[in-house]
Design a protein around this motif. Structure first.
Motif, PDB file in Angstrom:
ATOM      1  N   THR A  64     -25.811  21.506 -24.311  1.00  0.00           N
ATOM      2  CA  THR A  64     -24.553  21.366 -23.604  1.00  0.00           C
ATOM      3  C   THR A  64     -24.730  20.925 -22.340  1.00  0.00           C
ATOM      4  OG1 THR A  64     -23.743  23.265 -24.935  1.00  0.00           O
ATOM      5  CG2 THR A  64     -22.603  22.861 -22.875  1.00  0.00           C
ATOM      6  N   GLU A  91     -16.194  21.796 -17.812  1.00  0.00           N
ATOM      7  CA  GLU A  91     -15.686  20.583 -17.312  1.00  0.00           C
ATOM      8  C   GLU A  91     -15.105  21.249 -16.066  1.00  0.00           C
ATOM      9  OE1 GLU A  91     -13.741  19.034 -20.646  1.00  0.00           O
ATOM     10  OE2 GLU A  91     -15.522  18.168 -21.427  1.00  0.00           O
ATOM     11  N   TYR A 133     -25.018  17.387 -22.592  1.00  0.00           N
ATOM     12  CA  TYR A 133     -23.807  16.304 -23.100  1.00  0.00           C
ATOM     13  C   TYR A 133     -22.914  16.300 -21.734  1.00  0.00           C
ATOM     14  CZ  TYR A 133     -19.658  15.485 -25.583  1.00  0.00           C
ATOM     15  OH  TYR A 133     -18.541  14.813 -26.121  1.00  0.00           O
ATOM     16  N   HIS A 134     -22.772  16.995 -20.877  1.00  0.00           N
ATOM     17  CA  HIS A 134     -21.830  16.835 -19.508  1.00  0.00           C
ATOM     18  C   HIS A 134     -22.628  16.119 -18.483  1.00  0.00           C
ATOM     19  CE1 HIS A 134     -18.510  19.180 -21.303  1.00  0.00           C
ATOM     20  NE2 HIS A 134     -19.636  19.985 -21.916  1.00  0.00           N
ATOM     21  N   ASP A 155     -17.631  24.339 -23.267  1.00  0.00           N
ATOM     22  CA  ASP A 155     -17.273  22.931 -22.977  1.00  0.00           C
ATOM     23  C   ASP A 155     -16.076  23.030 -21.910  1.00  0.00           C
ATOM     24  OD1 ASP A 155     -19.520  21.947 -24.250  1.00  0.00           O
ATOM     25  OD2 ASP A 155     -18.304  21.590 -26.027  1.00  0.00           O
TER      26      ASP A 155
END
Length: 425
Positions: free
Chosen positions: A38, A16, A41-42, A12
């Motif tokens: 994943t 980012e 989610y971002h 994660d």
């Protein structure tokens, strides 16, 4: 997806960071390892190339005009982009046009041929390798010891608790697949076999439209399982298939199939290390064979808790694979890389973590606590040998990564001992 139910992953933070730095990020890795969850989610919008709705309408739109699927709030997730390879160039072009950061997240479970892809995407599209869950991510490690701190020589001695051999066997057979982490072992053990069948029977052909001998591919996979965590050559694999399965396969075909497995992220080999040593010791340049998850080898070997209890040598190789899977995940989170060491004097180091500054740390991997003394002696012997050479560059940290240890500590000889079930990034 319901982001409240998202299970945090080690990748994660890196994802980012990459979204703040690059126009697009491609998250690639084996199927079912959690890439889509994943990435979703971002992301702020998404489109799925594998969605069967409307007769695979999304894929058809992308094939007609890749630009059509790029419209949406940023970061925009384009899942399984390799289904329509021209998407890559469309993303690169739009990133060039806008110069914005974090516009797209691509996910891919296969590396397509470069035919149809006009540009590498260098500087525009960054790649991140995602793997199945580490023990820390799945909740099977307490995370009391940070690998990043350990590689700086920092460790506070701590009791980590008893570890049952049965539990280690279970996490090896189960694997790090997010969809099976909470399942009973009997059900979780079914997933790797179905995974392999799906990849060989479907994805291999979809990769490039070439029909291959799936029977021989499966035989080669079984040979890889028998040679898990070893430096077996292509010729060794060929001979193993002939001797164990009474089938013949030529070396060229072995090489071709191994390339296919790598492009489908079935395998995740450990490269040899030598650059950081700078000594006159001749170092072998063979990769150490690994599947992307040790559960795949277990499935191919038809391993069960009972059978592995009786075959401790096989269990040792599978435990080593488990450790090295996790070490890769943790090391890459802080810019490190994982290697192995093997020289022509038959000295070996199971795992080498090279730090971002070029310094390196040596790890021996042992299942039982009764093996710690011998492992520590091997590490210190190799360090002394390298130190004798004026050009030698010895490791900064020596560590025994253990299965059955109940504490993390530093020995009088300076070698650290850390249980795998206490490690995190």
């Amino acid at each position: 997806m319901d982001k409240k139910n998202y299970i945090p992953r080690v990748i994660d933070t890196k994802l980012e960071e990459y979204l703040r730095t690059f126009g697009a990020v491609c998250v690639e890795g084996p199927k079912w390892c959690g890439k889509t969850w994943t990435s979703a989610y971002h992301s702020s919008s998404e489109i799925f190339m594998g969605d069967p709705a409307g007769g695979f309408q999304n894929r058809k739109l992308a094939e007609i005009s890749p630009d059509l699927v790029l419209e949406g709030e940023s970061p925009r997730l384009i899942d399984e982009w390799q289904e329509v390879p021209p998407i890559w160039d469309a993303v690169r072009h739009q990133v060039d046009q806008t110069a914005e950061k974090g516009k797209f997240i691509l996910t891919g479970s296969a590396t397509p041929n470069h035919k149809g892809i006009l540009h590498s995407g260098a500087g525009r599209i960054a790649k991140l390798r995602m793997r199945p869950m580490s023990l820390y991510e799945s909740g099977d490690s307490s995370g009391q010891v940070s690998l990043e701190e350990l590689c700086r020589g920092e460790l506070k001695a701590v009791m980590t608790g008893e570890v049952q051999l049965k539990k280690l066997i279970e996490v090896i057979i189960r694997g790090g697949w997010p969809g099976s982490v909470k399942l009973p072992l009997e059900q979780a053990a079914l997933l790797p076999g179905e995974y392999l069948n799906a990849v060989i029977d479907d994805d291999v052909y979809r990769l490039d439209g070439i029909k291959r001998n799936t029977v021989k591919m499966k035989l080669l996979l079984r040979s890889l399982a028998r040679n898990e965590s070893t430096t077996a050559t292509n010729k060794t694999l060929k001979n193993d298939v002939r001797e164990m399965d009474d089938e013949d396969i030529d070396v060229e075909t072995v090489s071709e199939y191994l390339d296919v497995f790598e492009r489908l992220f079935l395998t995740d080999n450990q490269p040899p290390f030598s650059a950081g040593i700078r000594s006159s010791v001749r170092v072998k340049q063979a990769v150490k064979r690994h599947f992307s998850d040790p559960s795949l080898a277990c499935s191919l070997l038809k391993a069960t808790p009972d059978s592995l209890m009786k075959e401790l040598e096989t269990l040792g190789f599978l435990f080593e694979a488990l450790c090295e899977r996790d070490l890769k995940i943790y090391a890459e989170s802080f810019g490190g890389a994982l290697y192995h060491y093997q020289d022509y004097k038959n000295r070996e180091i199971d795992a080498v973590v090279e730090r971002p500054d070029g310094e390196w740390c040596a790890f021996e991997i042992k299942l039982g606590a009764n093996q710690i003394d011998a492992a520590a002696e091997n590490l210190t012997d190799i360090r002394r040998e390298i130190e004798k050479d004026p050009k030698g560059r010895p490791p900064k940290v020596l560590c025994v990564l253990c299965g059955m240890a109940s504490a993390a500590y530093r020995r009088p000889d300076g070698v650290f001992v850390v249980p795998l079930t206490a490690l995190k990034n």
